[in-house]
Write a protein that holds these residues in place. Sequence first.
Motif, PDB file in Angstrom:
ATOM      1  N   GLN A 152       0.826  -1.207   0.000  1.00  0.00           N
ATOM      2  CA  GLN A 152       0.000   0.000   0.000  1.00  0.00           C
ATOM      3  C   GLN A 152       0.863   1.261   0.000  1.00  0.00           C
ATOM      4  N   SER A 210       0.748   4.107  -2.819  1.00  0.00           N
ATOM      5  CA  SER A 210       0.557   5.522  -2.486  1.00  0.00           C
ATOM      6  C   SER A 210       1.660   6.381  -3.088  1.00  0.00           C
ATOM      7  N   ARG A 251      -8.357   2.941  -3.704  1.00  0.00           N
ATOM      8  CA  ARG A 251      -7.062   3.564  -3.390  1.00  0.00           C
ATOM      9  C   ARG A 251      -6.488   4.335  -4.575  1.00  0.00           C
ATOM     10  N   SER A 271      -5.125   7.671  -3.140  1.00  0.00           N
ATOM     11  CA  SER A 271      -4.462   7.586  -1.838  1.00  0.00           C
ATOM     12  C   SER A 271      -3.038   8.122  -1.953  1.00  0.00           C
ATOM     13  N   TYR A 300      -1.781   8.299   3.425  1.00  0.00           N
ATOM     14  CA  TYR A 300      -1.407   6.989   3.960  1.00  0.00           C
ATOM     15  C   TYR A 300      -0.702   7.130   5.310  1.00  0.00           C
TER      16      TYR A 300
END
Length: 318
Positions: free
Chosen positions: A86, A90, A266, A269, A274
Amino acid sequence: MVTTTAPPTTARKKAQAPRAKAGMTRKRREALAAYAFLAPDTIGLLIFVALPMVLAFGVAFFKVDGFGNYQYVGLANYKLMAGDDQLWASLRVTGIYVVTFVPIAFVVSFALAMLVRNHFKGIGWVRSAFFLPNVVSLVVVGLIWQFLLVDKRGALSKLLAPFGLGDVSFLGTPSLALGTYVVISVWFLMGYQMLVFLAGLKDVPKELEDAAQIDGASSWQRFRYVIWPLLRPTSFFVVVNSTIGAVTGLQAFDLVFVLTKGGPARATSTVVLYIYEQAFTFNNMGYAAALTTVVVAILVICTGLMFGFTRGGRFDED
């Protein structure tokens, strides 16, 4: 009777001494005034920027939960980043946003500055209209655009309905959400950057443009060889400032948080969002601090490279 007189140079020095002392006193007063004006901002930066950065660097070596419990983990927070999918997603979203937003905002704001550079009737109202979004809270801006873009019921959807685009979800479609976010960011910041370019254009000597015109230079040649070289320091400031703002500024968090909260899927994002989620949603304060230090280091390196390659916007000088 013999009369002695001081040499002319000595007498001149004695006469100039009080004036020199007065000049030094005036310079000292001006320096004190300058320091007095700089002191509030300097103290604010030290307390609200420098000190939190130092504390964040220290917290990055601990595992900290939301109850204030500290456990020293060394470099574990930094090692965790390598396998954080993730985080990399991001960073990719932030990179796409930066390389899209910065040049578009640059071109739009510079074009606006050239458009409103010359005085005409109502110029003040035109400049104020372009700058107006920048004085509105980003939360309010996000809510307004959310109202305009709400699916099927928003004002923009109704305007686009005759063209068959009334059902398009600009904030709910992953392929469109980031582009919509870029457009709103450009709309919000173009007025501020326009004023920066206007300030730079004011420093371009009118005599140079007139001389080039007398020599037969076209409008493009006057822009290319007179205006643009003198605007390079201003352009460099706009690029660096907008790059830092796109990564860590308010529009990188407030706007996207109000509009999409990082969604859909996402797609919007950003790395700042984040970090916020890690700190205040999952209570991973230590990991969030480590992420912050990495982002700051990346920005410092990128800014240093831009300064090095362009000499602060003077890359055309020897």
